[in-house]
Design a protein around this motif. Structure first.
Motif, PDB file in Angstrom:
ATOM      1  N   LEU A   1       0.829  -1.206   0.000  1.00  0.00           N
ATOM      2  CA  LEU A   1       0.000   0.000   0.000  1.00  0.00           C
ATOM      3  C   LEU A   1       0.865   1.259   0.000  1.00  0.00           C
ATOM      4  O   LEU A   1       0.518   2.256  -0.638  1.00  0.00           O
ATOM      5  N   ARG A   2       1.992   1.214   0.711  1.00  0.00           N
ATOM      6  CA  ARG A   2       2.880   2.384   0.728  1.00  0.00           C
ATOM      7  C   ARG A   2       3.464   2.626  -0.662  1.00  0.00           C
ATOM      8  O   ARG A   2       3.565   3.776  -1.118  1.00  0.00           O
ATOM      9  N   GLN A   3       3.827   1.565  -1.344  1.00  0.00           N
ATOM     10  CA  GLN A   3       4.333   1.713  -2.712  1.00  0.00           C
ATOM     11  C   GLN A   3       3.250   2.276  -3.621  1.00  0.00           C
ATOM     12  O   GLN A   3       3.503   3.151  -4.455  1.00  0.00           O
ATOM     13  N   LEU A   4       2.012   1.801  -3.417  1.00  0.00           N
ATOM     14  CA  LEU A   4       0.895   2.314  -4.204  1.00  0.00           C
ATOM     15  C   LEU A   4       0.643   3.782  -3.894  1.00  0.00           C
ATOM     16  O   LEU A   4       0.380   4.589  -4.801  1.00  0.00           O
ATOM     17  N   ALA A   5       0.726   4.147  -2.623  1.00  0.00           N
ATOM     18  CA  ALA A   5       0.502   5.543  -2.228  1.00  0.00           C
ATOM     19  C   ALA A   5       1.487   6.470  -2.920  1.00  0.00           C
ATOM     20  O   ALA A   5       1.136   7.592  -3.310  1.00  0.00           O
ATOM     21  N   ASN A   6       2.709   6.016  -3.068  1.00  0.00           N
ATOM     22  CA  ASN A   6       3.721   6.834  -3.735  1.00  0.00           C
ATOM     23  C   ASN A   6       3.452   6.997  -5.227  1.00  0.00           C
ATOM     24  O   ASN A   6       4.026   7.877  -5.871  1.00  0.00           O
ATOM     25  N   GLU A   7       2.552   6.150  -5.763  1.00  0.00           N
ATOM     26  CA  GLU A   7       2.271   6.178  -7.195  1.00  0.00           C
ATOM     27  C   GLU A   7       0.988   6.935  -7.545  1.00  0.00           C
ATOM     28  O   GLU A   7       0.935   7.628  -8.560  1.00  0.00           O
ATOM     29  N   VAL A   8      -0.055   6.789  -6.715  1.00  0.00           N
ATOM     30  CA  VAL A   8      -1.383   7.256  -7.125  1.00  0.00           C
ATOM     31  C   VAL A   8      -1.560   8.762  -7.039  1.00  0.00           C
ATOM     32  O   VAL A   8      -2.343   9.354  -7.795  1.00  0.00           O
ATOM     33  N   LYS A   9      -0.831   9.416  -6.089  1.00  0.00           N
ATOM     34  CA  LYS A   9      -1.073  10.838  -5.862  1.00  0.00           C
ATOM     35  C   LYS A   9       0.050  11.410  -5.008  1.00  0.00           C
ATOM     36  O   LYS A   9       0.486  10.758  -4.052  1.00  0.00           O
ATOM     37  N   PRO A  10       0.519  12.605  -5.304  1.00  0.00           N
ATOM     38  CA  PRO A  10       1.551  13.202  -4.453  1.00  0.00           C
ATOM     39  C   PRO A  10       1.058  13.348  -3.008  1.00  0.00           C
ATOM     40  O   PRO A  10      -0.072  13.779  -2.762  1.00  0.00           O
ATOM     41  N   ASP A  11       1.902  12.958  -2.076  1.00  0.00           N
ATOM     42  CA  ASP A  11       1.595  13.082  -0.643  1.00  0.00           C
ATOM     43  C   ASP A  11       0.323  12.339  -0.246  1.00  0.00           C
ATOM     44  O   ASP A  11      -0.422  12.785   0.636  1.00  0.00           O
ATOM     45  N   PHE A  12       0.046  11.226  -0.896  1.00  0.00           N
ATOM     46  CA  PHE A  12      -1.096  10.402  -0.508  1.00  0.00           C
ATOM     47  C   PHE A  12      -0.788   9.788   0.852  1.00  0.00           C
ATOM     48  O   PHE A  12       0.208   9.108   1.037  1.00  0.00           O
ATOM     49  N   TRP A  13      -1.677  10.006   1.826  1.00  0.00           N
ATOM     50  CA  TRP A  13      -1.387   9.708   3.228  1.00  0.00           C
ATOM     51  C   TRP A  13      -1.976   8.379   3.660  1.00  0.00           C
ATOM     52  O   TRP A  13      -3.151   8.090   3.393  1.00  0.00           O
ATOM     53  N   LEU A  14      -1.175   7.576   4.358  1.00  0.00           N
ATOM     54  CA  LEU A  14      -1.636   6.324   4.936  1.00  0.00           C
ATOM     55  C   LEU A  14      -1.524   6.414   6.456  1.00  0.00           C
ATOM     56  O   LEU A  14      -0.427   6.555   7.008  1.00  0.00           O
ATOM     57  N   MET A  15      -2.663   6.334   7.124  1.00  0.00           N
ATOM     58  CA  MET A  15      -2.705   6.379   8.584  1.00  0.00           C
ATOM     59  C   MET A  15      -3.414   5.123   9.077  1.00  0.00           C
ATOM     60  O   MET A  15      -4.476   4.761   8.567  1.00  0.00           O
ATOM     61  N   GLY A  16      -2.837   4.451  10.050  1.00  0.00           N
ATOM     62  CA  GLY A  16      -3.390   3.183  10.497  1.00  0.00           C
ATOM     63  C   GLY A  16      -3.979   3.238  11.895  1.00  0.00           C
ATOM     64  O   GLY A  16      -3.494   3.981  12.755  1.00  0.00           O
ATOM     65  N   GLU A  17      -5.019   2.446  12.111  1.00  0.00           N
ATOM     66  CA  GLU A  17      -5.582   2.291  13.449  1.00  0.00           C
ATOM     67  C   GLU A  17      -4.758   1.262  14.209  1.00  0.00           C
ATOM     68  O   GLU A  17      -4.796   0.078  13.914  1.00  0.00           O
ATOM     69  N   VAL A  18      -4.010   1.743  15.186  1.00  0.00           N
ATOM     70  CA  VAL A  18      -3.183   0.882  16.029  1.00  0.00           C
ATOM     71  C   VAL A  18      -3.452   1.262  17.482  1.00  0.00           C
ATOM     72  O   VAL A  18      -3.413   2.447  17.833  1.00  0.00           O
ATOM     73  N   ILE A  19      -3.709   0.284  18.313  1.00  0.00           N
ATOM     74  CA  ILE A  19      -4.048   0.560  19.702  1.00  0.00           C
ATOM     75  C   ILE A  19      -2.801   0.552  20.582  1.00  0.00           C
ATOM     76  O   ILE A  19      -2.495   1.539  21.251  1.00  0.00           O
ATOM     77  N   HIS A  20      -2.074  -0.555  20.603  1.00  0.00           N
ATOM     78  CA  HIS A  20      -0.934  -0.707  21.502  1.00  0.00           C
ATOM     79  C   HIS A  20       0.327  -1.038  20.710  1.00  0.00           C
ATOM     80  O   HIS A  20       0.281  -1.295  19.506  1.00  0.00           O
ATOM     81  N   GLY A  21       1.443  -1.034  21.416  1.00  0.00           N
ATOM     82  CA  GLY A  21       2.682  -1.507  20.826  1.00  0.00           C
ATOM     83  C   GLY A  21       3.649  -0.400  20.459  1.00  0.00           C
ATOM     84  O   GLY A  21       3.406   0.791  20.706  1.00  0.00           O
TER      85      GLY A  21
END
Length: 558
Positions: free
Chosen positions: A200-220
């Protein structure tokens, strides 16, 4: 530097905010998403320049059991409605990110329906995890499978399967081409396959400039997800917990320790972790409900907007609405908000005005987006830190005590500082400023060079009428002048100089009477004077029959 580094987010759970029914009967679309169109100007007005909205796509119930990734949920309308929503947001300079529910699907998803019909002969049998044709479940499918959270309603996708991965990547390409979306919030990112997130990160770099990926993470350890190879950010549940419990327990050490630990995860670099900060969302109780002392709404939000990270306001919380988590339902966390019913609140609600001021301050001050973090002062009830960027040092002071607190703290090289909320100017003496912060409040101190004037758009924000009004003269106080007030009685100090208002007189009478009803009546009167008072806010007051608690509530208006 990317757009999300300088963003203040507004979080919308659309099925709730639009008043959609809990069950999707797959009938003709109802254009409820258009109910959000008028809110766009409000979102912009309170200093938010990005929206996280979701879940959006066709589903069975709460939205996270996806049926069709390419079709807006019929309870919300059509794809054209969603296109128009994003277009209107972009027109106002607001970015939009969607909820990406890619860990699991609903039982009406096309591939799972084929699996039910064709069993071992289904070409999609490997799209799902651990399908066992010797097992069964409560739906009597004649087979079992992995799910999310123990709910067979949510069928676990096999993200390692190349066809599944290609399908979901094509979904994102479709969202970009069809809706012009600016990023994705990945639901349940803490259980997504890391190889999938890398794709998905590789795809984000392709589809649109500064396309943002933010994930739901609780712990860790958040660095497992936030790095150059996977996601740009994750939900900051560590800070979320610290912010409300640190105030409820009068323990700023908990907050400061959490911030230091998270900052260390990013290598103590401003460009390290840019976590998604929040005080409430669609899964947890509203911040106004969680706070034991409602006045802590103010310092909590000052911290959220000025600590390292990207701040987010959950829809309605700018008005300090209530929302208590129930055992079997999250409905009270996801209410319908009617735009017309909030007409007065959008103009007069004091909490909203405060959030608006913080949003504007953060957007105007790059140090909050890019600056480093340095702890300056810490006690259980007082906390100060600086954010430094490009030679500019900004200071934040917060106080969770009912009484005002004195801070004598080091600052940057500017000759003067001014309070962005109060517009009070203080002089620097020997590299330090000496300031008082009201109880259950805080201040953001910005450097002011000689001959420089306070920006016009930064207006003073007060908690009650007895403080300086917007048109009051700006008061400059040097360290020497502060020292000269030390021998004065409290009523003679600058913080108490203003004449009592009619509201204060009512409070004084209530104090003298010492009666619960009198205190409740006085609190309601001032709340009505300050802005829109919801039925829930009234219930909060009248349900509180504890004298000391009501007294503290009265003090919180000061």
């Amino acid at each position: 530097m990317a757009w999300y580094d300088e963003s203040n987010f507004y979080h919308i759970y659309p099925l709730g905010m639009c008043g959609a029914p809990f069950e999707n009967k797959y009938e003709e679309p109802v254009h409820r998403l258009r109910n959000l169109f008028p809110w766009i100007d409000h979102i912009k007005n309170i200093g938010c320049n990005a929206i996280y909205i979701g879940p959006l796509f066709e589903s069975v119930g709460h939205g996270y059991e996806t049926t069709d990734y390419r079709k807006l949920d019929s309870r919300l309308g059509t794809n054209d409605d969603l296109k128009e929503f994003v277009r209107l947001c972009h027109e106002k300079g607001i970015r939009v990110i969607f909820d990406g529910v890619f860990n699991h699907v609903g039982r009406d998803f096309f591939a799972f329906k084929d699996l039910k019909n064709n069993r071992e002969n289904s070409p999609y049998k490997d799209w799902f995890c651990n399908v066992n044709f010797w097992g069964n479940n409560e739906y009597n499918d004649g087979f079992s499978y992995d799910n999310w959270g123990g709910y067979n309603l949510l069928v676990k996708l096999n993200q390692y399967h190349p066809d599944v991965r290609n399908y979901l990547c094509d979904v994102i390409r479709f969202w970009v081409s069809e809706f012009d979306v600016d990023g994705i919030r990945l639901d349940a990112a803490d259980v997504l396959a890391f190889d999938f997130m890398k794709a998905l990160r590789q795809l984000a770099n392709e589809v649109k400039p500064d396309f943002w990926l933010m994930g739901e993470v609780i712990h860790g350890d958040y660095t497992r997800w936030v790095n150059e190879g996977t996601l740009h950010s994750v939900t900051n549940y560590h800070l979320h917990k610290a912010l409300f419990s640190g105030h409820n327990d009068h323990n700023f050490f908990e907050i400061a320790h959490t911030v230091k630990r998270l900052y260390g995860m990013g290598g103590n670099r401003p460009e390290g972790l840019k976590l998604y900060n929040f005080v409430d969302n669609h899964d947890v109780e509203r911040i106004y409900t969680k706070l034991s002392n409602k006045a802590h709404f103010y310092p909590v939000h000052i911290l959220m907007y000025t600590l390292p990270g990207i701040p987010s306001i959950y829809y309605g919380s700018e008005f300090a609405i209530e929302g208590k988590k129930e055992k079997w339902s999250d409905a009270s966390l996801r209410p319908c908000l009617n735009f017309e019913e909030y007409e007065n609140a959008r103009k007069e609600n004091p909490y909203m005005q405060f959030v608006k001021a913080l949003g504007e301050i953060r957007l105007a001050e790059p140090a909050f987006s890019y600056g480093d973090y340095n702890e300056v002062m810490l006690t259980n009830r007082q906390y100060a830190y600086s954010r430094n960027w490009n030679g500019r040092s900004v200071l934040v002071t917060v106080n969770n005590d009912d009484n005002h607190a004195h801070f004598d703290i080091p600052v940057g090289s500017a000759p003067k500082y001014y309070g962005a909320l109060s517009k009070q100017i203080v002089s620097v003496n020997n590299g330090r400023i000496s300031v008082d912060v009201p109880g259950n409040y805080g201040e953001i101190w910005l450097p002011l060079q000689d001959g420089e004037e306070i920006p016009e758009k930064v207006e003073p924000v007060v908690m009650e009428e007895s403080k300086q009004s917007d048109t009051a003269d700006i008061e400059e106080i040097s360290v020497e002048e502060k020292d000269s007030t030390k021998e004065k009685a409290p009523s003679e100090t600058p913080i108490e100089q203003s004449a009592p208002s009619s509201d204060e007189t009512a409070l004084k009478n209530a104090f003298e009477e010492g009666k619960i009803a009198g205190l409740q009546k006085a609190i309601i009167a001032i709340m009505e004077k300050n802005g829109y008072v919801t039925d829930q806010m009234r219930r909060d007051v009248y349900n509180n029959t504890h004298h000391d608690s009501l007294v503290n509530w009265v003090k919180s208006f000061r």
